[in-house]
Design a protein around this motif. Structure first.
Motif, PDB file in Angstrom:
ATOM      1  N   LEU A 111       0.823  -1.200   0.000  1.00 60.70           N
ATOM      2  CA  LEU A 111       0.000   0.000   0.000  1.00 60.70           C
ATOM      3  C   LEU A 111       0.858   1.251   0.000  1.00 60.70           C
ATOM      4  CD1 LEU A 111      -2.643  -1.031   2.686  1.00 60.70           C
ATOM      5  CD2 LEU A 111      -2.681  -1.444   0.220  1.00 60.70           C
ATOM      6  N   PRO A 112       0.607   2.167  -0.929  1.00 65.00           N
ATOM      7  CA  PRO A 112       1.358   3.429  -0.943  1.00 65.00           C
ATOM      8  C   PRO A 112       0.973   4.271   0.275  1.00 65.00           C
ATOM      9  CG  PRO A 112      -0.419   3.490  -2.544  1.00 65.00           C
ATOM     10  CD  PRO A 112      -0.393   2.098  -1.986  1.00 65.00           C
ATOM     11  N   PRO A 113       1.788   5.254   0.607  1.00 69.99           N
ATOM     12  CA  PRO A 113       1.501   6.099   1.763  1.00 69.99           C
ATOM     13  C   PRO A 113       0.115   6.745   1.724  1.00 69.99           C
ATOM     14  CG  PRO A 113       3.718   6.528   0.974  1.00 69.99           C
ATOM     15  CD  PRO A 113       3.072   5.602  -0.025  1.00 69.99           C
ATOM     16  N   ALA A 114      -0.407   7.010   0.542  1.00 68.90           N
ATOM     17  CA  ALA A 114      -1.717   7.652   0.411  1.00 68.90           C
ATOM     18  C   ALA A 114      -2.879   6.713   0.753  1.00 68.90           C
ATOM     19  CB  ALA A 114      -1.892   8.184  -1.012  1.00 68.90           C
ATOM     20  N   ALA A 115      -2.600   5.422   0.967  1.00 69.20           N
ATOM     21  CA  ALA A 115      -3.658   4.440   1.245  1.00 69.20           C
ATOM     22  C   ALA A 115      -3.845   4.226   2.741  1.00 69.20           C
ATOM     23  CB  ALA A 115      -3.349   3.124   0.548  1.00 69.20           C
ATOM     24  N   GLY A 116      -3.670   5.275   3.513  1.00 68.38           N
ATOM     25  CA  GLY A 116      -3.797   5.180   4.970  1.00 68.38           C
ATOM     26  C   GLY A 116      -5.173   4.727   5.428  1.00 68.38           C
ATOM     27  N   GLN A 132       5.414  -4.362   7.422  1.00 71.20           N
ATOM     28  CA  GLN A 132       6.753  -3.804   7.245  1.00 71.20           C
ATOM     29  C   GLN A 132       6.596  -2.478   6.527  1.00 71.20           C
ATOM     30  OE1 GLN A 132       8.781  -6.682   4.824  1.00 71.20           O
ATOM     31  NE2 GLN A 132       8.928  -8.183   6.462  1.00 71.20           N
ATOM     32  N   MET A 133       7.441  -1.530   6.862  1.00 69.55           N
ATOM     33  CA  MET A 133       7.434  -0.242   6.181  1.00 69.55           C
ATOM     34  C   MET A 133       8.687  -0.143   5.321  1.00 69.55           C
ATOM     35  SD  MET A 133       4.715   1.318   6.937  1.00 69.55           S
ATOM     36  CE  MET A 133       4.588   3.063   7.109  1.00 69.55           C
ATOM     37  N   GLU A 134       8.511   0.259   4.087  1.00 72.20           N
ATOM     38  CA  GLU A 134       9.656   0.451   3.196  1.00 72.20           C
ATOM     39  C   GLU A 134      10.109   1.901   3.280  1.00 72.20           C
ATOM     40  OE1 GLU A 134       8.361  -1.021  -0.633  1.00 72.20           O
ATOM     41  OE2 GLU A 134       8.679  -3.099   0.012  1.00 72.20           O
ATOM     42  N   ALA A 135      11.291   2.167   2.799  1.00 74.73           N
ATOM     43  CA  ALA A 135      11.896   3.501   2.897  1.00 74.73           C
ATOM     44  C   ALA A 135      11.036   4.581   2.247  1.00 74.73           C
ATOM     45  CB  ALA A 135      13.287   3.489   2.272  1.00 74.73           C
ATOM     46  N   GLY A 137       7.865   4.762   2.300  1.00 69.30           N
ATOM     47  CA  GLY A 137       6.591   4.906   3.007  1.00 69.30           C
ATOM     48  C   GLY A 137       5.553   3.872   2.637  1.00 69.30           C
ATOM     49  N   THR A 138       5.896   2.973   1.719  1.00 69.30           N
ATOM     50  CA  THR A 138       4.976   1.900   1.341  1.00 69.30           C
ATOM     51  C   THR A 138       4.815   0.936   2.512  1.00 69.30           C
ATOM     52  OG1 THR A 138       5.581   2.025  -0.993  1.00 69.30           O
ATOM     53  CG2 THR A 138       4.622  -0.051  -0.251  1.00 69.30           C
ATOM     54  N   SER A 139       3.564   0.598   2.829  1.00 71.01           N
ATOM     55  CA  SER A 139       3.272  -0.407   3.854  1.00 71.01           C
ATOM     56  C   SER A 139       3.132  -1.751   3.164  1.00 71.01           C
ATOM     57  CB  SER A 139       1.950  -0.106   4.571  1.00 71.01           C
ATOM     58  OG  SER A 139       2.040   1.089   5.286  1.00 71.01           O
ATOM     59  N   VAL A 140       3.863  -2.733   3.649  1.00 77.27           N
ATOM     60  CA  VAL A 140       3.738  -4.093   3.141  1.00 77.27           C
ATOM     61  C   VAL A 140       3.048  -4.885   4.236  1.00 77.27           C
ATOM     62  CG1 VAL A 140       4.932  -6.130   2.264  1.00 77.27           C
ATOM     63  CG2 VAL A 140       5.831  -3.836   1.772  1.00 77.27           C
ATOM     64  N   LEU A 141       1.793  -5.267   3.964  1.00 78.75           N
ATOM     65  CA  LEU A 141       0.978  -5.948   4.959  1.00 78.75           C
ATOM     66  C   LEU A 141       0.736  -7.387   4.556  1.00 78.75           C
ATOM     67  CD1 LEU A 141      -1.810  -3.231   5.403  1.00 78.75           C
ATOM     68  CD2 LEU A 141       0.204  -3.561   6.825  1.00 78.75           C
ATOM     69  N   ASP A 142       0.967  -8.306   5.470  1.00 79.90           N
ATOM     70  CA  ASP A 142       0.530  -9.685   5.289  1.00 79.90           C
ATOM     71  C   ASP A 142      -0.838  -9.769   5.938  1.00 79.90           C
ATOM     72  OD1 ASP A 142       2.860 -10.452   4.016  1.00 79.90           O
ATOM     73  OD2 ASP A 142       3.816 -11.120   5.867  1.00 79.90           O
ATOM     74  N   VAL A 143      -1.820 -10.248   5.189  1.00 85.25           N
ATOM     75  CA  VAL A 143      -3.188 -10.323   5.694  1.00 85.25           C
ATOM     76  C   VAL A 143      -3.727 -11.731   5.526  1.00 85.25           C
ATOM     77  CG1 VAL A 143      -3.682  -7.879   5.263  1.00 85.25           C
ATOM     78  CG2 VAL A 143      -4.217  -9.565   3.502  1.00 85.25           C
ATOM     79  N   LEU A 144      -4.626 -12.098   6.409  1.00 79.69           N
ATOM     80  CA  LEU A 144      -5.391 -13.332   6.344  1.00 79.69           C
ATOM     81  C   LEU A 144      -6.832 -12.873   6.248  1.00 79.69           C
ATOM     82  CD1 LEU A 144      -5.092 -16.390   6.481  1.00 79.69           C
ATOM     83  CD2 LEU A 144      -5.234 -16.235   8.961  1.00 79.69           C
ATOM     84  N   ILE A 145      -7.425 -12.980   5.054  1.00 81.72           N
ATOM     85  CA  ILE A 145      -8.669 -12.271   4.778  1.00 81.72           C
ATOM     86  C   ILE A 145      -9.661 -13.141   4.012  1.00 81.72           C
ATOM     87  CG2 ILE A 145      -7.749 -11.260   2.644  1.00 81.72           C
ATOM     88  CD1 ILE A 145      -9.235  -8.622   3.486  1.00 81.72           C
ATOM     89  N   VAL A 146     -10.915 -12.871   4.222  1.00 83.55           N
ATOM     90  CA  VAL A 146     -11.986 -13.521   3.479  1.00 83.55           C
ATOM     91  C   VAL A 146     -11.983 -12.939   2.064  1.00 83.55           C
ATOM     92  CG1 VAL A 146     -14.500 -13.835   3.349  1.00 83.55           C
ATOM     93  CG2 VAL A 146     -13.360 -13.821   5.583  1.00 83.55           C
ATOM     94  N   PRO A 147     -11.971 -13.776   1.038  1.00 81.00           N
ATOM     95  CA  PRO A 147     -11.932 -13.252  -0.334  1.00 81.00           C
ATOM     96  C   PRO A 147     -13.024 -12.225  -0.625  1.00 81.00           C
ATOM     97  CG  PRO A 147     -11.537 -15.599  -0.357  1.00 81.00           C
ATOM     98  CD  PRO A 147     -11.906 -15.234   1.056  1.00 81.00           C
ATOM     99  N   ARG A 148     -14.216 -12.428  -0.057  1.00 84.84           N
ATOM    100  CA  ARG A 148     -15.318 -11.478  -0.275  1.00 84.84           C
ATOM    101  C   ARG A 148     -14.936 -10.096   0.274  1.00 84.84           C
ATOM    102  NH1 ARG A 148     -20.773 -11.451   3.087  1.00 84.84           N
ATOM    103  NH2 ARG A 148     -19.223 -11.947   4.612  1.00 84.84           N
ATOM    104  N   ASP A 149     -14.266 -10.052   1.435  1.00 85.30           N
ATOM    105  CA  ASP A 149     -13.833  -8.774   2.016  1.00 85.30           C
ATOM    106  C   ASP A 149     -12.736  -8.144   1.168  1.00 85.30           C
ATOM    107  OD1 ASP A 149     -15.632  -9.022   4.098  1.00 85.30           O
ATOM    108  OD2 ASP A 149     -14.151  -9.805   5.512  1.00 85.30           O
ATOM    109  N   LEU A 150     -11.839  -8.978   0.660  1.00 82.83           N
ATOM    110  CA  LEU A 150     -10.774  -8.470  -0.202  1.00 82.83           C
ATOM    111  C   LEU A 150     -11.366  -7.863  -1.467  1.00 82.83           C
ATOM    112  CD1 LEU A 150      -7.733  -8.135  -0.647  1.00 82.83           C
ATOM    113  CD2 LEU A 150      -7.718 -10.434  -1.641  1.00 82.83           C
ATOM    114  N   GLN A 151     -12.366  -8.538  -2.036  1.00 77.56           N
ATOM    115  CA  GLN A 151     -13.032  -8.025  -3.239  1.00 77.56           C
ATOM    116  C   GLN A 151     -13.737  -6.707  -2.942  1.00 77.56           C
ATOM    117  OE1 GLN A 151     -12.930  -9.087  -6.412  1.00 77.56           O
ATOM    118  NE2 GLN A 151     -14.110  -7.285  -6.918  1.00 77.56           N
TER     119      GLN A 151
END
Length: 172
Positions: A111-116, A132-135, A137-151
């Motif tokens: 996620l870019p910084p603007a996706a707060g 994890q945060m990259e230099a 400002g990109t957030s790298v998130l590992d998620v465990l999510i229901v596909p319907r919620d992701l959609q």
């Protein structure tokens, strides 16, 4: 009756799956099923996945206990059981286990910084397992999510395909 139980019924909106138990011997079962579906739609739970459980199969002329009807993708939609003699309950348990195993998927989101706002929603849903945060400002998130919620998040929050990486397929 619906008005009296509205607050209780509204809890169904947060469900991952609903068991819609139907008297298989009732001649008006299709009408009753439509009434239930109308109420679910009315309270905002019309899109919650359902498993239709036809009960009292032991009283039918032809035994359907344990029969499972699946959609084109192979997902169990209907099951025929008898609460009286227990037949078909193993098939129902199997359907629930299949659904539970298929409910959540692991994904890595960049996620870019603007996706707060989106990042906050993911934390609010309780689906973030690591961040994890990259230099830049990109957030790298590992998620465990229901596909319907992701959609839904993809549609509502502008989460695009390049932001989503598959890690594992399904997780129980």
């Amino acid at each position: 009756l619906v008005a009296a139980f509205r607050a209780t019924l509204e809890e169904t909106r947060a469900a991952s799956v609903l068991l819609h138990v139907v008297d298989a011997t009732a001649s008006d079962r299709l009408d009753k099923m439509e009434q239930v579906d109308r109420v679910l739609t009315e309270i905002g739970a019309g899109d919650v996945p359902q498993i239709v459980v036809f009960n009292k199969c032991d009283l039918l002329a032809s035994s359907r206990s344990g029969d499972v009807e699946r959609d084109a993708a192979g997902v169990g939609q209907r099951v025929w059981v008898s609460a009286h003699d227990g037949s078909g309950l193993q098939a129902l348990a199997q359907m629930l286990a299949e659904r539970a195993g298929a409910l959540r998927v692991e994904r890595r989101l960049r996620l870019p910084p603007a996706a707060g706002r989106l990042r906050a929603k993911l934390f609010e849903l309780g689906v973030v397992t690591a961040e994890q945060m990259e230099a830049d400002g990109t957030s790298v998130l590992d998620v465990l999510i229901v596909p319907r919620d992701l959609q839904r998040l993809s549609t509502d929050e502008g989460l695009s395909e390049p932001m989503i990486e598959q890690t594992n397929s399904n997780v129980a």
